[in-house]
Motif scaffolding. Sequence first.
Motif, PDB file in Angstrom:
ATOM      1  N   ARG A   1     -11.693   0.608  -0.606  1.00  0.00           N
ATOM      2  CA  ARG A   1     -11.420   1.920  -1.201  1.00  0.00           C
ATOM      3  C   ARG A   1     -10.154   1.918  -2.041  1.00  0.00           C
ATOM      4  N   THR A   2      -9.106   1.183  -1.625  1.00  0.00           N
ATOM      5  CA  THR A   2      -7.836   1.159  -2.338  1.00  0.00           C
ATOM      6  C   THR A   2      -7.138  -0.167  -2.102  1.00  0.00           C
TER       7      THR A   2
ATOM      8  N   GLN B   1      -3.691  -0.090  -2.909  1.00  0.00           N
ATOM      9  CA  GLN B   1      -2.303   0.347  -2.929  1.00  0.00           C
ATOM     10  C   GLN B   1      -1.665   0.114  -1.557  1.00  0.00           C
TER      11      GLN B   1
ATOM     12  N   GLU C   1      -0.993   3.475   0.495  1.00  0.00           N
ATOM     13  CA  GLU C   1      -2.157   4.111   1.105  1.00  0.00           C
ATOM     14  C   GLU C   1      -2.691   3.281   2.266  1.00  0.00           C
TER      15      GLU C   1
END
Length: 699
Positions: free
Chosen positions: A569-570, A572, A575
């Motif tokens: 999903r990410t 980063q 996050e």
Amino acid sequence: MNFSELVSLIRQKLKSGLAVPIAVLALLGMVTIPMPPFLLDVFFTFNIVLSMVVLMVTIYAKRPLDFAIFPTVILLATLFRLSLNIASTRVILLEGHEGGAAAGKVIEAFGEFVIGGNYAVGLVVFAILVVINFVVITKGAGRVAEVSARFTLDSMPGKQMAIDADLNAGLITQQEAQQRRSEIATEAEFYGSMDGASKFVRGDAVAGILILFINLIGGFAIGVGQHGMPFGDAAQVYTILTLGDGLVAQIPALLLSTATAIIVTRVTGAERKDMGEQLQMQMFSNPKALGTTAAIVGIMGLIPGMPNLAFLSFAAIAGTGAYLIHRQQRLQPQQAEVAAAQEMEEEVPTSSELSWEDVQSVDILGLEVGYRLISMVDQSQNGQLLNRIKGVRRKVSQELGFLVPAVHIRDNLDLKPNQYRILLMGVSSGEGEVFPDRELAINPGQVFGEVSGMATKDPTFGLDAVWIAPSDQDQAQALGYTVVDASTVVATHVSQLIQDYAYELLGHDETQQLLDKLKQTSPKLVDELVPDKLSLATLVKVLQNLLREKVSIRDMRTIMETLTEHASRTQQPGELTIAVRAALGRSIVQEIVGGDGELKVITLDPSLEQILLQATQGAPEGQLAVEPSLAERLHKALKEQAEQVEISGQQAVLLVAPQIRAQLARLFRFSLPNLWVLAYSEVPENRQISVVANIGQGG
């Protein structure tokens, strides 16, 4: 049965636990059953030997606890001597009319040889022995034992706190902590028992006086009244027997009293040397003392009418000793310098072309010490700092979840003699000043008095502290201070800095080692995540984010499973850190309040929280774009509420939305180091929450 078989049999009886019960039964038998003079000689001789053995053991004991059974030995020896007195009194009164040898050769020898057959001399010698034993040694030893027992009990809380501090700092293991606590309890029991044992010794001295008068009066009455002895003969026989019996009992009693006084007046140092070694180090290590004594005694020896030969002989002996000690102390630094120069010559390499080996890399962790602190890291000089730092590394590595790099220690002549400096990546991250010959008494917040010394601040936490002499340690602990040595101060400082900067110590190599370790138990998990779904650099950043806020990464399996779930999903790190913290919520909250404690939290007003959420939009990752005045009011309000929570004995916790948790934690990381910032998603569902304060825009 030969002698070796007899010794083997005695050892077997001692190991089987039958020796003491048999000895107690033998004491009862001596009281009730008449004994022949031969057995009296044997037992009186054994009594003298036993007393000398006990005295020698106390002299050569490294510390009082090495002879912890001493109070029981004193009791048994006293009972044995009193039983002998009863047995000898019976023989003296029943058989004394037959002559001086009626009660055995030992009593006769002490009555005839020691006092020379002169009754007046015998009475004076016996009286002097009783006065020395009863008034001087026994009374003084009893008082010292009483005071030692009282101060030992008063200092127990401070010693327990010092053990807990060492354990929390990683300087000792749990097993070593239990051993030290056991030693403290044993020490308290020992001095308490010694207080009681001194009363037995004192009572024994009183009993010796009473037995003397009983034998004199009773023997004279029996000799004249029952056996028709002339007055002079009765006085001669019974006086010799009574004084012999008294002397043969008082001499062992004097030896045991001396042993009692020695063991209760012993001061145990860190080096734990016996009495002879301590005398040599503390009395004959200063040539000035012997030199001054030699001069004074020499002057006295030159005075006409004085015993010139004796005084001048001892003056010469003292002067020679002072010269030899001074010469030895003067040669020691020179020998050390020669040895150091030889080592440097051996270490100097031959000249060669420069290479990459000559370019030294920066130490990840370093410790520089002044020249007076070198003895703390030199194990040949009983330096404890290296072992303490190893213990710190072991404990912190277990808590954080990765292997902390080794601490490289070197001397630095640019520092003050007693100064040290802790380096992280070659940059000074902490420093302080310690004194190896003193102890640091730290005020934990509430003490019951003051101790004399040099006032200072604890370099790790900034608490008020005092550098005190080692002899004042018990007094400081009794007043509530936490007393630690210089090595513990430095090791605790190193431990705290490692925990504060743990995120900088974790790099790619350390992370790869964590993956290799996890791969042994969960190979599919590691292969699926790195590097297919998540790069090693991103994983390093997530782990560093956790360590930055003192979250342990021991549970690597949960961390990797959470990253595997959210990596699609990410990518980063911020996050991903939020997701991992939510998965580790139970362990984070348990670290704050324990297993089942209620979580007392401070919350933000919804309107203020909305403003902070808006401040994160458009700002770089990890930053919070708020007005300085709002940040100042928020900081002031949080500080006031956090102090109130800490006064109640709880950890201060700020509970906020997950989107702003990291920004607020970074904002107040240094200004409010004791404030925990948690997100709603990190609190387990079964954990009870109590809101103690709510902060709005106006603070």
